[in-house]
Design an enzyme around this catalytic site. Structure first.
Site, PDB file in Angstrom:
ATOM      1  N   TYR A 139      20.599   3.568   9.984  1.00 50.53           N
ATOM      2  CA  TYR A 139      19.963   3.667  11.286  1.00 50.53           C
ATOM      3  C   TYR A 139      18.784   4.638  11.253  1.00 50.53           C
ATOM      4  O   TYR A 139      18.967   5.863  11.314  1.00 50.53           O
ATOM      5  CB  TYR A 139      20.960   4.105  12.354  1.00 50.53           C
ATOM      6  CG  TYR A 139      22.185   3.219  12.483  1.00 50.53           C
ATOM      7  CD1 TYR A 139      22.150   1.877  12.112  1.00 50.53           C
ATOM      8  CD2 TYR A 139      23.383   3.716  12.979  1.00 50.53           C
ATOM      9  CE1 TYR A 139      23.266   1.061  12.236  1.00 50.53           C
ATOM     10  CE2 TYR A 139      24.507   2.911  13.116  1.00 50.53           C
ATOM     11  CZ  TYR A 139      24.441   1.583  12.726  1.00 50.53           C
ATOM     12  OH  TYR A 139      25.558   0.783  12.845  1.00 50.53           O
ATOM     13  N   HIS A 195      30.057  -0.582   5.302  1.00 53.10           N
ATOM     14  CA  HIS A 195      29.062  -1.138   6.220  1.00 53.10           C
ATOM     15  C   HIS A 195      28.516  -2.473   5.722  1.00 53.10           C
ATOM     16  O   HIS A 195      27.830  -2.537   4.697  1.00 53.10           O
ATOM     17  CB  HIS A 195      27.905  -0.134   6.366  1.00 53.10           C
ATOM     18  CG  HIS A 195      27.032  -0.359   7.558  1.00 53.10           C
ATOM     19  ND1 HIS A 195      25.871   0.340   7.768  1.00 53.10           N
ATOM     20  CD2 HIS A 195      27.164  -1.207   8.621  1.00 53.10           C
ATOM     21  CE1 HIS A 195      25.316  -0.061   8.904  1.00 53.10           C
ATOM     22  NE2 HIS A 195      26.080  -1.005   9.429  1.00 53.10           N
TER      23      HIS A 195
END
Length: 330
Positions: A56, A141
């Site tokens: 992110y 992830h």
């Protein structure tokens, strides 16, 4: 805000997770002031569970979240981050990272790495960016294209780190239910983060994943409850899973909204409350880029949703008859 153990683990989560992807400048810039105000508003609303990832904003989300939590007592909140992408500095910075969804300078490149060494290096870097000495939940992830290596190298390494108390719980985060089901079946994970597949518009997670998670004591965190926007504000041009929603999906979302309005319930409130009808679901994760967005989500989650609303949705075929829904008025 209510807090509950994540599955059979000792890790506690609040009903609402603050997702910090927007604080990494997801799609457009967020100021440092707005990022700090978002975290402050989440804390004031009783949220004590926060999620981020190196992906992110090339670490920006982790740095901002760490800064925003720095003065909070560490034992009073639960922090999750993710492994699977290492950040490698670029020799020259040219352009931005918008091709990957983040309005930040392209200072690093992402390198997929689900090796044992990669997991350790990823967590070490995250600990430094966050400014903490432990991670409460480490999510694998998006291992969609790396399933075997994740199962044979990354996951066992997280197990070792769990025994060393470097982290509290192990999870897998994806936007598909199939591979998550395999992880629940074949490993001793504590949690899954399921994005977009258990919502008022898409209950794909109910086929296998949620029943198996309940059976094995795996706590489920549901992300994407608005399906990237359509269930927050159904209108022409609204997005479903980050692309423009089809006419059929828009029509269905508008039908859901009409029923909610008949019961005096905002559609956002019903969308946030719906996942809690399943016993495996411990929390919902909502991203926010300013204080107003997270304040609204917290308020919507506390809005009463009568059982009659769920009954009407089933009677009209907007929800299947067998789908579990929250009981009573919440």
């Amino acid at each position: 805000m209510l807090s509950t153990p994540l599955g059979t683990s000792t890790t506690q989560v609040t009903e609402l997770f603050l997702g910090a992807a927007p604080l990494g400048n997801l799609f457009r810039p967020v100021s440092d002031e707005d990022a700090a105000a978002t975290i402050d508003a989440a804390w004031a609303a009783g949220i004590r569970t926060f999620d981020t990832a190196p992906h992110y904003g090339l670490g920006l989300s982790e740095r901002r979240l760490g800064q925003g939590l720095r003065e909070r007592p560490r034992e009073h909140y639960t922090l999750s981050t993710k492994v699977g992408r290492l950040l490698r500095p670029r020799a020259r910075v040219t352009g931005d990272d918008l091709a990957n969804g983040f309005a930040v300078p392209a200072t690093h490149e992402r390198v997929w790495d689900f090796s044992a060494d990669g997991v350790r290096r990823s967590l070490e870097a995250s600990l430094e960016r966050l400014g903490v000495d432990r991670i409460d939940i480490a999510y694998l992830h998006d291992p969609d294209d790396h399933a075997e290596k994740t199962l044979t190298e990354a996951y066992p390494e997280l197990e070792r780190l769990r025994t060393e108390d470097v982290l509290g719980a192990i999870g897998v985060g994806m936007n598909q239910a199939g591979l998550l089901t395999r992880f629940v079946r074949e490993t001793d994970i504590d949690t899954v983060l399921l994005a977009g597949r258990y919502t008022l518009l898409d209950q794909g997670g109910l086929t296998e994943l949620l029943p198996l998670a309940a059976e094995r004591g795996v706590g489920v965190v549901v992300g994407g409850v608005f399906n990237s926007g359509l269930l927050a504000d159904p209108r022409p041009g609204a997005t479903f899973d980050y692309t423009t929603a089809s006419d059929a999906l828009l029509s269905r979302a508008l039908e859901l909204q009409v029923v909610c309005e008949r019961h005096g319930v905002p559609l956002r409130a019903a969308a946030l409350r719906f996942p809690f009808g399943h016993p495996a679901v411990a929390s919902v994760l909502v991203g926010a880029r300013n204080h107003a967005e997270i304040e609204d989500a917290a308020a919507m989650l506390q809005s009463p949703v009568p059982a009659a609303l769920w009954e009407e949705l089933k009677a009209l075929g907007l929800l299947a008859a067998g789908i579990p829904t929250p009981q009573g008025v919440h």
